[in-house]
Design an enzyme around this catalytic site. Structure first.
Site, PDB file in Angstrom:
ATOM      1  CB  THR A 145      11.732  -3.784  -6.289  1.00  0.00           C
ATOM      2  OG1 THR A 145      11.301  -2.607  -7.026  1.00  0.00           O
ATOM      3  CG2 THR A 145      10.636  -4.813  -6.329  1.00  0.00           C
ATOM      4  CG  LEU A 151      11.075   9.390 -18.485  1.00  0.00           C
ATOM      5  CD1 LEU A 151      10.063   8.855 -17.476  1.00  0.00           C
ATOM      6  CD2 LEU A 151      10.519  10.623 -19.184  1.00  0.00           C
ATOM      7  CB  ALA A 167      -0.922  -0.018   1.214  1.00  0.00           C
ATOM      8  CB  ALA A 181       9.824   4.031 -19.561  1.00  0.00           C
ATOM      9  CB  CYS A 204      11.660   5.173  -9.866  1.00  0.00           C
ATOM     10  SG  CYS A 204      10.259   4.564  -8.929  1.00  0.00           S
ATOM     11  CG  PHE A 247      11.681  13.274  -5.800  1.00  0.00           C
ATOM     12  CD1 PHE A 247      11.712  13.134  -7.181  1.00  0.00           C
ATOM     13  CD2 PHE A 247      10.638  12.688  -5.097  1.00  0.00           C
ATOM     14  CE1 PHE A 247      10.713  12.437  -7.850  1.00  0.00           C
ATOM     15  CE2 PHE A 247       9.641  11.987  -5.758  1.00  0.00           C
ATOM     16  CZ  PHE A 247       9.675  11.866  -7.138  1.00  0.00           C
TER      17      PHE A 247
HETATM   18  N1  NAD Z   1       6.958   5.561  -6.491  1.00  0.00           N
HETATM   19  C1  NAD Z   1       6.791   5.657  -7.802  1.00  0.00           C
HETATM   20  O1  NAD Z   1       6.623   6.755  -8.329  1.00  0.00           O
HETATM   21  C2  NAD Z   1       6.770   4.424  -8.663  1.00  0.00           C
HETATM   22  C3  NAD Z   1       6.311   4.544  -9.981  1.00  0.00           C
HETATM   23  C4  NAD Z   1       6.275   3.404 -10.766  1.00  0.00           C
HETATM   24  C5  NAD Z   1       6.710   2.188 -10.256  1.00  0.00           C
HETATM   25  N2  NAD Z   1       7.180   2.093  -8.974  1.00  0.00           N
HETATM   26  C6  NAD Z   1       7.588   0.788  -8.468  1.00  0.00           C
HETATM   27  O2  NAD Z   1       6.519   0.269  -7.678  1.00  0.00           O
HETATM   28  C7  NAD Z   1       7.043  -0.516  -6.583  1.00  0.00           C
HETATM   29  C8  NAD Z   1       6.522   0.034  -5.282  1.00  0.00           C
HETATM   30  O3  NAD Z   1       6.974   1.371  -5.124  1.00  0.00           O
HETATM   31  P1  NAD Z   1       6.403   2.341  -4.000  1.00  0.00           P
HETATM   32  O4  NAD Z   1       7.001   3.677  -4.251  1.00  0.00           O
HETATM   33  O5  NAD Z   1       4.924   2.179  -3.947  1.00  0.00           O
HETATM   34  O6  NAD Z   1       7.058   1.665  -2.694  1.00  0.00           O
HETATM   35  P2  NAD Z   1       6.639   1.894  -1.167  1.00  0.00           P
HETATM   36  O7  NAD Z   1       7.829   1.574  -0.380  1.00  0.00           O
HETATM   37  O8  NAD Z   1       5.960   3.220  -1.024  1.00  0.00           O
HETATM   38  O9  NAD Z   1       5.486   0.792  -0.901  1.00  0.00           O
HETATM   39  C9  NAD Z   1       5.742  -0.573  -0.855  1.00  0.00           C
HETATM   40  C10 NAD Z   1       4.860  -1.164   0.249  1.00  0.00           C
HETATM   41  O10 NAD Z   1       4.969  -2.588   0.195  1.00  0.00           O
HETATM   42  C11 NAD Z   1       4.856  -3.071   1.524  1.00  0.00           C
HETATM   43  N3  NAD Z   1       5.363  -4.436   1.616  1.00  0.00           N
HETATM   44  C12 NAD Z   1       6.641  -4.866   1.522  1.00  0.00           C
HETATM   45  N4  NAD Z   1       6.706  -6.207   1.641  1.00  0.00           N
HETATM   46  C13 NAD Z   1       5.418  -6.639   1.819  1.00  0.00           C
HETATM   47  C14 NAD Z   1       4.842  -7.919   1.989  1.00  0.00           C
HETATM   48  N5  NAD Z   1       5.588  -9.028   2.005  1.00  0.00           N
HETATM   49  N6  NAD Z   1       3.502  -7.996   2.148  1.00  0.00           N
HETATM   50  C15 NAD Z   1       2.736  -6.867   2.146  1.00  0.00           C
HETATM   51  N7  NAD Z   1       3.241  -5.632   1.964  1.00  0.00           N
HETATM   52  C16 NAD Z   1       4.569  -5.507   1.804  1.00  0.00           C
HETATM   53  C17 NAD Z   1       5.638  -2.068   2.344  1.00  0.00           C
HETATM   54  O11 NAD Z   1       5.285  -2.115   3.708  1.00  0.00           O
HETATM   55  C18 NAD Z   1       5.263  -0.747   1.659  1.00  0.00           C
HETATM   56  O12 NAD Z   1       4.167  -0.117   2.306  1.00  0.00           O
HETATM   57  C19 NAD Z   1       8.558  -0.463  -6.721  1.00  0.00           C
HETATM   58  O13 NAD Z   1       8.979  -1.588  -7.439  1.00  0.00           O
HETATM   59  C20 NAD Z   1       8.787   0.794  -7.549  1.00  0.00           C
HETATM   60  O14 NAD Z   1       9.970   0.721  -8.289  1.00  0.00           O
HETATM   61  C21 NAD Z   1       7.199   3.201  -8.166  1.00  0.00           C
END
Ligand code: NAD
Length: 458
Positions: free
Chosen positions: A91, A226, A12, A222, A275, A337
């Site tokens: 990740t 960027l 989440a 992508a 990212c 950022f």
């Molecule tokens: N932030 C961005 O703008 C963005 C954009 C595109 C893609 N992404 C990709 O999306 C993914 C998530 O990014 P984010 O920014 O949302 O990360 P985040 O750290 O905000 O959220 C990840 C969530 O996953 C939860 N989590 C971890 N292990 C878990 C498990 N075993 N069970 C349940 N929940 C678990 C964490 O507690 C955390 O709340 C990454 O791979 C990132 O590269 C991010």
């Protein structure tokens, strides 16, 4: 109410929360549950004070929450009752062992796969939402078929292209939705099922499909492209500063070429966010793994220029302020950022604050949304740091301002009043070219923009 489909998202965060909120908002006939192992995050998602700031997010969540959008910590039950499971866990870059500092840390990802395997008692579509190294779906498939669980799992790749700060707009009107699958009968069927969900609000021409590896790789590429544009324009900003060329004029002339386009050509103090750096490092690591060292070097240089740009910014400050910052008060305008987010992950402001403190400067940080994250980022860092929501208050008695985030509010400040309250000579280092430099100069500031000649009274 009988729902057409039950959707689960594991994770989440910045992606899982907004993405699922939009799906629930647009598809009232789908039940959407978002689960996380972090109970504080779930409590916040269920409150009026959401864990992340995104323009428009509050409205979308409020419209769907409790109707067909639910936030919970019950991962097991979520897995059991859903038809489609998005995995959106973090990740980050791996910080230990083989590939430390380069590869993706897939431990959260793998734990999720095992959890799904252990809890699922019916066939599921598993959707990779997180950004992952190409070929991760293969590992996922191997885990999901490892303990004789006879349920069928179909793994899809559906990377998220939203940008923080415009996430809601990007989710509502995406440039494209990409769905990658195995090109088997069941893979194509699962792909269509997901496409059908997006078709509730995205036109079919924008829902594109590919093989699963192309989809995984496209997301890394992508982000690499960027970031490469930012590093390209930033590298030229350094040359502009030496030659009296003006980076805004160069960017305009270059960007009007329709083959190049004018977006992402703003010179700045450098890119941040969770990212770009992580995904490029991952791409570089993959290339090296496959023996493609020239390709790896090429992409690695995008990060090198970004580091150089941040470093250069501080060196320029030091040079301009008579080669000493010790005891000087420097106010940072912005810590996020980028504008319209409270996210500070990999923010250039973190690097710059640490460098300024190492020079024994005193740092005062102001930001409309990121101060609580800034406090966490700077915990335990030695030196004098303080925080203020009010830019006028923050600048009182300061020797210099450094504009690090392009928040709109900084364009409408009373710079005359600010100038009067500062120590003299007063400096402003504009890490984002969003201000009227000439006007600042006329007020009395010594102005140091990025990629343009400085305007100084010396
Ligand atoms: N932030 C961005 O703008 C963005 C954009 C595109 C893609 N992404 C990709 O999306 C993914 C998530 O990014 P984010 O920014 O949302 O990360 P985040 O750290 O905000 O959220 C990840 C969530 O996953 C939860 N989590 C971890 N292990 C878990 C498990 N075993 N069970 C349940 N929940 C678990 C964490 O507690 C955390 O709340 C990454 O791979 C990132 O590269 C991010």
């Amino acid at each position: 109410m009988e729902f057409k489909k039950k959707i689960l998202c594991i994770g989440a965060g910045y992606v899982g929360g907004p993405t699922m909120a939009m799906i629930a908002y647009k598809c009232p006939h789908y039940k959407v549950t978002v689960v996380d192992i972090n109970p504080t995050r779930i409590t916040q998602w269920n409150s009026n004070d959401l864990p992340i700031y995104e323009p428009g997010l509050d409205e979308v969540v409020k419209a769907a929450r409790g109707r067909n959008l639910f936030f919970s910590t019950d991962v097991e039950n979520g897995i059991r009752e859903s038809d489609i499971i998005f995995v959106s866990v973090n990740t980050p870059t791996k910080m230990f062992g083989a590939g430390a500092g380069m590869a993706s840390d897939l431990q959260y990802w793998e734990k999720t796969a095992r959890k799904i395997l252990n809890c699922a008692d019916s066939p599921k579509i598993i959707v990779e939402k997180s950004t992952l190294p190409v070929k991760t779906a293969l590992a996922m498939e191997r885990i999901l078929t490892s303990n004789g669980n006879s349920n069928q799992f179909e793994v899809l790749s559906n990377p998220e292209f939203l940008a923080e700060g415009t996430a809601i707009k990007d989710l509502e009107h995406p440039d494209r939705v990409l769905i990658g699958s195995r090109e088997t009968e069941s893979g194509l069927k699962a792909r269509e099922e997901l496409a059908e969900m997006y078709a509730n609000w995205v036109s079919r021409e924008r829902i594109i499909t590919s093989n699963i590896w192309s989809s995984e790789l496209s997301k890394l590429v992508a982000n690499a492209f960027l970031a490469q544009r930012i590093s390209s324009i930033n590298s030229i900003s350094a040359l502009c500063e030496k030659t009296e060329a003006d980076i805004s004029e160069v960017a305009r002339a270059v960007g009007m070429d329709s083959r190049i386009g004018n977006r992402f050509l703003n010179a700045s103090v450098g890119f941040g966010g969770s990212c770009f750096r992580k995904d490029i490092l991952n791409l570089v690591y993959l290339c090296r793994h496959y023996g493609l060292n020239e390709v790896a070097d090429y992409w690695e240089s995008v990060i090198t220029i970004n580091e150089y740009q941040k470093e250069r910014f501080v060196i320029n400050m030091l040079n301009a302020m008579f080669n000493t910052l010790a005891g000087k008060k420097i106010c940072l305008f912005g810590f996020a950022f980028k504008a319209n987010t409270g996210d500070t992950r990999e923010s250039p402001a973190i690097f710059i604050t640490k460098k300024l403190l190492a020079e024994k400067a005193e740092v005062i940080i102001t930001d409309p949304k990121a101060l609580s994250n800034a406090r966490v980022d700077l915990e335990g860092v030695s030196g004098k740091v303080s925080y203020s929501e009010d830019p006028h208050e923050a600048t009182t008695g300061c020797d210099a301002i450094a504009v690090l985030t392009e928040w709109d509010i900084y364009q409408n400040l009373d710079f005359k009043k600010i100038y009067q309250s500062m120590a003299k000579p007063a400096f402003i280092f504009v890490g984002r070219n969003i201000l009227d430099h000439k006007k600042l100069f006329e007020i009395g500031f010594n102005v140091y923009p990025i990629g343009k000649p400085g305007l100084t009274h010396f």
